[in-house]
Design an enzyme around this catalytic site. Structure first.
Site, PDB file in Angstrom:
ATOM      1  N   CYS A  50       0.844  -1.193   0.000  1.00 55.94           N
ATOM      2  CA  CYS A  50       0.000   0.000   0.000  1.00 55.94           C
ATOM      3  C   CYS A  50       0.879   1.241   0.000  1.00 55.94           C
ATOM      4  CB  CYS A  50      -0.939   0.007   1.200  1.00 55.94           C
ATOM      5  SG  CYS A  50      -0.111   0.194   2.797  1.00 55.94           S
ATOM      6  N   CYS A  53       3.166   1.699   3.027  1.00 57.35           N
ATOM      7  CA  CYS A  53       4.379   0.863   2.951  1.00 57.35           C
ATOM      8  C   CYS A  53       5.440   1.548   2.093  1.00 57.35           C
ATOM      9  CB  CYS A  53       4.044  -0.501   2.358  1.00 57.35           C
ATOM     10  SG  CYS A  53       2.782  -1.432   3.238  1.00 57.35           S
ATOM     11  N   ASP A 456      13.258  17.506 -33.876  1.00 58.72           N
ATOM     12  CA  ASP A 456      14.527  17.597 -34.579  1.00 58.72           C
ATOM     13  C   ASP A 456      14.303  17.046 -35.986  1.00 58.72           C
ATOM     14  OD1 ASP A 456      17.379  17.775 -35.028  1.00 58.72           O
ATOM     15  OD2 ASP A 456      17.419  15.599 -34.751  1.00 58.72           O
ATOM     16  N   ASP A 643      21.001  16.966 -29.369  1.00 55.55           N
ATOM     17  CA  ASP A 643      19.635  17.193 -28.909  1.00 55.55           C
ATOM     18  C   ASP A 643      19.479  16.965 -27.406  1.00 55.55           C
ATOM     19  OD1 ASP A 643      18.490  17.790 -31.444  1.00 55.55           O
ATOM     20  OD2 ASP A 643      18.565  15.666 -31.940  1.00 55.55           O
TER      21      ASP A 643
END
Length: 769
Positions: A50, A53, A456, A643
């Site tokens: 959960c 946790c 690009d 890039d």
């Protein structure tokens, strides 16, 4: 007390408690380098289930000075920890990581593939469901006689028999809730199993009290049925999670357990895949999968590389060819020299990307985790209030106890804890099937928010497979020099130049690559440069070319010696993908380092009005950063070293699998196939995932808005509460699985865009459409 002393004392306490920890040698062996002085290790933490946790485990790890970051994956029940090799010049002990997790009550051990293959927890849950179902059925049969008006002695006998049936069922089948609740309480915290454990225990002992005092009504049937429905909900949750991440499990099964390694003396030795080291020569027979990334030393074969490029057509390999882990040798035997270990190979990288998708701390995920963390204390307070309120109101403390139990059960925040992670893991699995890797669940959230897409050009809108134009007209000496320089660059134009030369190029002792510009070498003649015109030619007499081709210039001391022109092919379905993005309401642009005539022609072909040419890596990054500063959310799609800054600066980023390593690492998404349709599909999937997450929040919150008042008013028995709570969790998971219906239909994409290609158009145009 010093840190060292505290750590030693903690270790002794854990040792006295019988907690087994992995050794430093085991942890180091299973760690992999992820940066300068940084290592990552994955450990299995099977008890997490959960949001509370997750917060507990991540919190205790992040408090350690040597931990760079920690992330728990709820579906795989694993924690990935990035830790520093040394802190303030002192070498780090990786056992501290496992020790910190153990101090919270969660056992942590090194993950193994065998552990994943045998789902022991699922089998235990199914057995527990069977036991609780058997108990509930038999107690229900006994209760029929009691409800039918049995005599007092018969009624008491049946109540005692029911108590004896319910007790072992409660102990055996309820141990999942009891162990988790006790583990949380003894470490000073709470979780969603605490109210469940309290509820089923109070229900049983209230019934036992009635039995001892010869009461007319006992609730053993409700207790056993309550446990039965709670376990059904948890089992279905576990199975649905496993189904949602089946793509990851399927990938793991593609990796062979071992392979034959060729010794120096020609002997052959079978080794487990984790024992194969860089430099080992591995023998691959026809029909075998390649265990690690490598380079073919001898042999020829056709490979099934569908997991790499998404294409069904086999690819031929021969000596010198690069091969990836997980690909299948179809027709021949190969000897492959390992260039990476199994943990650093292509298949392992894909699995890590898939698992990281769910572990991301996205905004919605943080909201859900924070809500679940404070939910349990609120539930306890609400149940106590209901108990006291009803007891004071009607004086029937037994009824007040039943109401409090129903409140404890019905308000369990299981659905809220599942709302985000189950959608993220389903979305990541669906994107993977479409050939898109997701690095972080938060990336999907950001992708759903974008307003514009910047592309690009070379290697992104195009395939990055340029062809040299009029190679026969190039002067041989300049061609040889250019080919020698091009051999030192990974840029697509350099590769095309090298491939077109085919002869013996000129050699250079030292070559330096300038990202986004080109390569240069200093010789006795002067400085040779190969790259874009602005980089290669510094003389004032330079005149830029106006031809609509990609251009590479060779210069000596700044004066042009040769010009190489290239044409490139658009990616498959580029036109239809661009049209689909326009129809999705997104603004499109091109950020390219290429010349204006080339970019202008490409933009006109694709119908993109906004474009910029001749940009440096810095200018691309600044363009994305300026858009972000204006509140403009931009998706940057690019490849290559030049890039990488722009990919990092954009709101979210994507790169093709053919991108340079730096580009793939900087991007949030990586698409594996040649076609550009991955971009609109990833956007649509992310938007749908966002809608499903919001729907799950509405379902989880709406359930509590309706259910809590019903329980507080006394209209819900503990049994009804259990059915309602389990049903809410199942509905949330089922809603997330709707994302699997999203299909990547390339033909539909082409029809939707209504792109027409004139008869007689070149092949380039037909492929792009």
């Amino acid at each position: 007390m010093s840190c060292c002393a505290a750590g030693t004392e903690g270790a002794l306490d854990l040792e006295r408690a019988g907690v087994s920890l992995p050794s430093a040698e085991e942890l180091k062996l299973c760690s992999r380098a992820v940066g300068p002085g940084l290592w990552q290790v994955d450990m299995s933490v099977p008890a997490v289930h959960c949001g509370t946790c997750i917060s507990t485990v991540e919190g205790v790890l992040k408090a350690l000075p040597e931990v760079e970051r920690a992330r728990v994956n709820l579906s795989t029940k694993r924690v990935s920890v990035v830790w520093k090799e040394a802190v303030d010049g002192v070498e780090t002990d990786p056992v501290n990581l496992a020790r910190a997790i153990a101090s919270t009550g969660y056992s942590a051990h090194l993950f193994t593939a065998a552990e994943e293959a045998s789902d022991a927890l699922r089998n235990k849950l199914i057995r527990a469901v069977a036991v609780s179902g058997f108990a509930a059925t038999n107690i229900m049969l006994l209760s029929v006689s009691v409800w039918s008006g049995a005599e007092a002695s018969t009624r008491d006998l049946f109540h005692w028999i029911s108590a004896m049936i319910a007790a072992p069922a409660l102990i055996y089948a309820g141990r999942f809730f009891y162990e988790s609740a006790w583990n949380a309480l003894k470490h000073g915290r709470t979780n969603m199993d605490v109210p469940i454990a309290i509820g089923i225990t109070l229900s049983y002992f209230a019934s036992l009290w009635e039995t001892i005092h010869h009461g007319e009504h006992a609730y053993f049937d409700a207790t056993a049925s309550l446990l039965f429905f709670l376990l059904i909900g948890r089992t279905l949750d576990h199975i649905m999670r496993d189904r949602a991440r089946s793509a990851i499990s399927g990938l793991a099964r593609l990796n062979p357990r071992g392979a034959m390694v060729l010794g120096i003396d020609g002997s052959r030795e079978y080794r487990a895949v984790d024992e194969i080291r860089v430099g080992d020569q591995v023998v691959i027979a026809a029909g075998d999968r390649i265990p690690v990334d490598g380079l073919v030393v001898s042999g020829e074969s056709d490979l099934d590389m569908s997991i790499v490029n998404g294409e069904s057509a086999p690819v031929s390999v021969r000596p010198g060819s690069e091969v990836q882990a997980g690909t299948l040798s179809l027709t021949g035997s190969l000897t492959v020299r390992a260039t990476a270990t199994a943990r650093n190979s292509f298949l392992s990288e894909i699995i890590h990307l898939m698992e990281a998708a769910e572990g991301g701390r996205a905004r919605y995920r943080r909201i859900a985790d924070r809500a679940a963390q404070y939910y349990s204390p609120a539930v306890h307070l609400l149940a106590i209030t209901a108990f006291i309120g009803w007891g004071l109101y009607d004086g029937d403390w037994k009824h007040a106890m039943m109401v409090a139990i129903a409140v404890l059960i019905i308000t369990c925040p299981c659905a809220l804890g599942l709302a985000v992670p189950v959608v993220q893991v389903v979305a990541a699995g669906r994107l993977f099937k479409a050939g898109v890797m997701v690095k972080d669940g938060s990336a999907m959230e950001r992708l759903a928010e974008i307003e514009a897409v910047a592309f690009d050009k070379t290697g992104t809108l195009t395939l990055g497979r340029p062809r040299l134009v009029d190679a026969a007209k190039i002067e041989p000496v300049g061609f040889a020099v250019a080919a020698g320089l091009a051999a030192h660059s990974r840029h697509p134009l350099s590769r095309a130049l090298w491939a077109a030369y085919g002869g013996q190029p000129r050699g250079f002792d030292t070559v330096r690559e300038v990202p986004g510009a080109g390569v240069e070498a200093e010789t006795e003649e002067g400085v040779w440069r190969l790259g874009n015109r602005r980089f290669a030619c510094v003389a004032d007499t330079v005149v830029a070319s106006d031809k609509p081709y990609s251009e590479v210039v060779l210069s000596l001391d700044g004066f042009e010696r040769a010009t190489f022109l290239f044409e490139d092919m658009l990616r498959p379905r580029a036109r239809s993908s661009i049209e689909a993005l326009k129809q999705a309401g997104l603004d499109l642009g091109i950020l390219s380092g290429d010349r204006a005539p080339v970019v202008a022609k490409l933009a006109a072909d694709l119908g993109i009005d906004n474009w910029s040419a001749g940009l440096t890596p810095r200018e691309k990054a600044e363009s994305c950063a300026e858009a972000s500063a204006r509140g403009r959310r931009v998706l940057m799609v690019g490849d290559g070293i030049n890039d990488a800054p722009a990919l990092s600066s954009a709101h979210v980023s994507m790169a093709p699998a053919t991108a340079a390593d730096v580009g793939r690492q900087a991007a949030d998404f990586v698409f594996m196939r040649d076609g550009l349709e991955a971009v609109p599909f990833a956007i649509e999937a992310s938007r749908r995932a966002g809608r499903l997450i919001r729907e799950n929040f509405v379902l989880a919150i709406g359930y509590n808005v309706i259910a809590v008042p019903i329980a507080l008013l006394g209209y819900a028995t503990p049994l009804i509460a259990a059915v309602a709570m389990s049903t809410s969790s199942i509905i949330v998971v089922a809603n997330a699985l709707r994302l699997n219906r999203l299909a990547l239909d390339e033909n539909a994409l082409a029809r939707k865009s209504a792109v027409t290609v004139p008869a007689g158009a070149p092949d380039n145009a037909r492929i792009a459409a």
